[in-house]
Motif scaffolding. Structure first.
Motif, short mmCIF file in Angstrom:
data_model
loop_
_atom_site.label_atom_id
_atom_site.label_comp_id
_atom_site.label_asym_id
_atom_site.label_seq_id
_atom_site.Cartn_x
_atom_site.Cartn_y
_atom_site.Cartn_z
N LEU A 42 -7.98 -13.29 1.96
CA LEU A 42 -8.38 -12.38 3.02
C LEU A 42 -9.70 -11.68 2.70
O LEU A 42 -10.58 -11.58 3.56
CB LEU A 42 -7.29 -11.33 3.24
CG LEU A 42 -7.67 -10.15 4.13
CD1 LEU A 42 -7.86 -10.62 5.57
CD2 LEU A 42 -6.63 -9.05 4.06
N LEU A 181 -11.21 -3.58 0.44
CA LEU A 181 -11.44 -4.18 1.76
C LEU A 181 -12.70 -3.59 2.39
O LEU A 181 -13.47 -4.30 3.05
CB LEU A 181 -10.23 -3.94 2.66
CG LEU A 181 -8.98 -4.76 2.30
CD1 LEU A 181 -7.76 -4.24 3.04
CD2 LEU A 181 -9.19 -6.23 2.60
N ILE A 210 -8.85 -1.18 9.07
CA ILE A 210 -8.08 -2.38 8.71
C ILE A 210 -7.51 -2.25 7.30
O ILE A 210 -6.46 -2.80 7.01
CB ILE A 210 -8.89 -3.68 8.86
CG1 ILE A 210 -10.06 -3.75 7.88
CG2 ILE A 210 -9.33 -3.89 10.29
CD1 ILE A 210 -10.63 -5.15 7.74
N PHE A 214 -3.63 -2.78 6.82
CA PHE A 214 -3.12 -3.78 5.88
C PHE A 214 -1.99 -3.21 5.03
O PHE A 214 -0.95 -3.84 4.84
CB PHE A 214 -4.25 -4.29 4.98
CG PHE A 214 -3.84 -5.39 4.05
CD1 PHE A 214 -3.98 -6.72 4.42
CD2 PHE A 214 -3.29 -5.12 2.80
CE1 PHE A 214 -3.59 -7.75 3.58
CE2 PHE A 214 -2.90 -6.14 1.95
CZ PHE A 214 -3.05 -7.46 2.35
N ARG A 217 1.20 -2.56 7.14
CA ARG A 217 1.90 -3.83 7.38
C ARG A 217 2.54 -4.34 6.10
O ARG A 217 3.65 -4.90 6.13
CB ARG A 217 0.92 -4.87 7.94
CG ARG A 217 1.57 -6.20 8.29
CD ARG A 217 2.62 -6.04 9.36
NE ARG A 217 3.36 -7.29 9.60
CZ ARG A 217 4.45 -7.38 10.33
NH1 ARG A 217 4.94 -6.29 10.91
NH2 ARG A 217 5.05 -8.53 10.49
N ASP A 218 1.88 -4.16 4.97
CA ASP A 218 2.44 -4.58 3.69
C ASP A 218 3.77 -3.88 3.43
O ASP A 218 4.73 -4.49 2.96
CB ASP A 218 1.44 -4.25 2.57
CG ASP A 218 1.35 -5.36 1.54
OD1 ASP A 218 1.35 -6.54 1.93
OD2 ASP A 218 1.26 -5.04 0.34
N ILE A 290 -3.95 -9.28 10.46
CA ILE A 290 -3.38 -8.36 9.47
C ILE A 290 -2.02 -7.83 9.94
O ILE A 290 -1.08 -7.71 9.14
CB ILE A 290 -4.36 -7.19 9.20
CG1 ILE A 290 -5.47 -7.68 8.25
CG2 ILE A 290 -3.66 -5.98 8.62
CD1 ILE A 290 -6.58 -6.68 8.04
N ARG A 293 0.86 -10.88 10.22
CA ARG A 293 1.26 -11.67 9.05
C ARG A 293 2.68 -11.29 8.62
O ARG A 293 3.16 -10.18 8.82
CB ARG A 293 0.29 -11.45 7.89
CG ARG A 293 0.27 -10.05 7.35
CD ARG A 293 -0.93 -9.79 6.45
NE ARG A 293 -0.95 -8.39 6.06
CZ ARG A 293 -0.41 -7.92 4.94
NH1 ARG A 293 0.17 -8.73 4.09
NH2 ARG A 293 -0.45 -6.63 4.66
#
Length: 295
Positions: A42, A181, A210, A214, A217-218, A290, A293
């Motif tokens: 990524l 990132l 983002i 990320f 979402r992780d 992102i 996933r």
């Protein structure tokens, strides 16, 4: 994105070639195991996609892209160590300290970090001024170091078992996850001297949003996905009593928050459309991927 995956894998293979003078074979094997054993790539994709938006040639971005992936890989090797998260599985295979031993894993991580800066300092294809090269090195060092990723990891460990506010949690993850990132976006921007201050600020906001999305979402997929899907131990956050967004705000609210962050990121991209030489389609695709996933 498929082309970028092949490009970065080829660059990493070239950058970590065995058989060079002065190498220790076991150390190189551990470095290659840690970097070349899979991963979504990524961060390097984000480097190339930002370059696409700013019309910076891919050849000038090979070294920054490989450098950020080496930094990322080193951080995973060290995070998995028994003294930190004590994980046995990463990317569907044994973690480096399990496949080799803890001492070798520490040294492999150290060497990957040094290799990242060696690439930035010495790669001729970068085709940039001394000042631009220096800025690339500064951006990556700041993102990886005592005010960035390492600081965030330290804070994350210190927060285990504690109840953090959302503001405190975001401060931890802005450094632990977001800093690298953000560097992936700002490094190509450093190679674009004609970029306006407003466009630079918009890209910075995009990267910040983002980076946080990320991590949110992780945290969500650590609850929802399986070990087989993740390629690492599912439920590790709960086992370590880590502060997470689902624990703080609930699973559904965390999912919605990640989606809002991505929409804010895409809104930042919309601000620069027409003011830059390239297009932001790849950046938007990465942002949306992102929150979609599963690993």
């Amino acid at each position: 994105m498929t082309d970028y995956t092949k490009r970065i894998n080829d660059m990493l293979e070239l950058s970590l070639q065995p058989g060079q003078p002065g190498q220790n074979q076991r150390l190189v094997e551990a470095m290659r195991y840690s970097v070349l054993g899979g991963g979504k790539r990524l961060r390097p994709k984000l480097v190339y996609a930002t370059g696409q938006a700013l019309d910076v040639a891919d050849s000038r971005l090979d070294a920054p892209a490989a450098a950020v992936e080496c930094i990322h890989a080193y951080s995973l090797v060290h995070d998995d160590l028994p003294a930190m998260d004590d994980d046995d599985l990463r990317r569907g295979q044994a973690t480096t300290h399990v496949a080799f031993d803890p001492a070798t894993a520490i040294l492999a991580g150290d060497a990957l970090q040094a290799r990242a800066f060696e690439m930035l300092a010495g790669n001729e294809a970068l085709d940039c001024s001394a000042g631009e090269r220096s800025e690339l090195i500064r951006l990556l060092a700041e993102a990886a170091g005592w005010r960035g990723m390492v600081s965030g990891q330290m804070s994350d460990m210190a927060a285990e078992g504690q109840a953090l506010t959302q503001e405190q949690l975001e401060h931890v993850h802005a450094r632990k996850t977001g800093a690298l990132l953000r560097a992936c976006v700002l490094m190509p921007a450093a190679l674009c001297p004609t970029l306006s201050r407003d466009s630079h600020a918009a890209l910075d906001r995009f990267a910040t949003h983002i980076g946080l999305a990320f991590q949110v979402r992780d945290d969500v997929i650590d609850v929802e996905s399986s070990t087989e899907t993740l390629g690492k131990t599912q439920g590790a956050d709960a086992a370590h009593h880590k502060a997470t967004y689902p624990a703080l705000m609930g699973l559904d609210a965390a999912k919605a928050y990640a989606e809002r962050l991505v929409e804010d990121a895409c809104a930042a991209l919309a601000e620069i459309e027409g003011r830059i030489d390239g297009d932001t389609d790849a950046l938007e695709a990465i942002a949306r991927a992102i929150v979609e996933r599963e690993s």
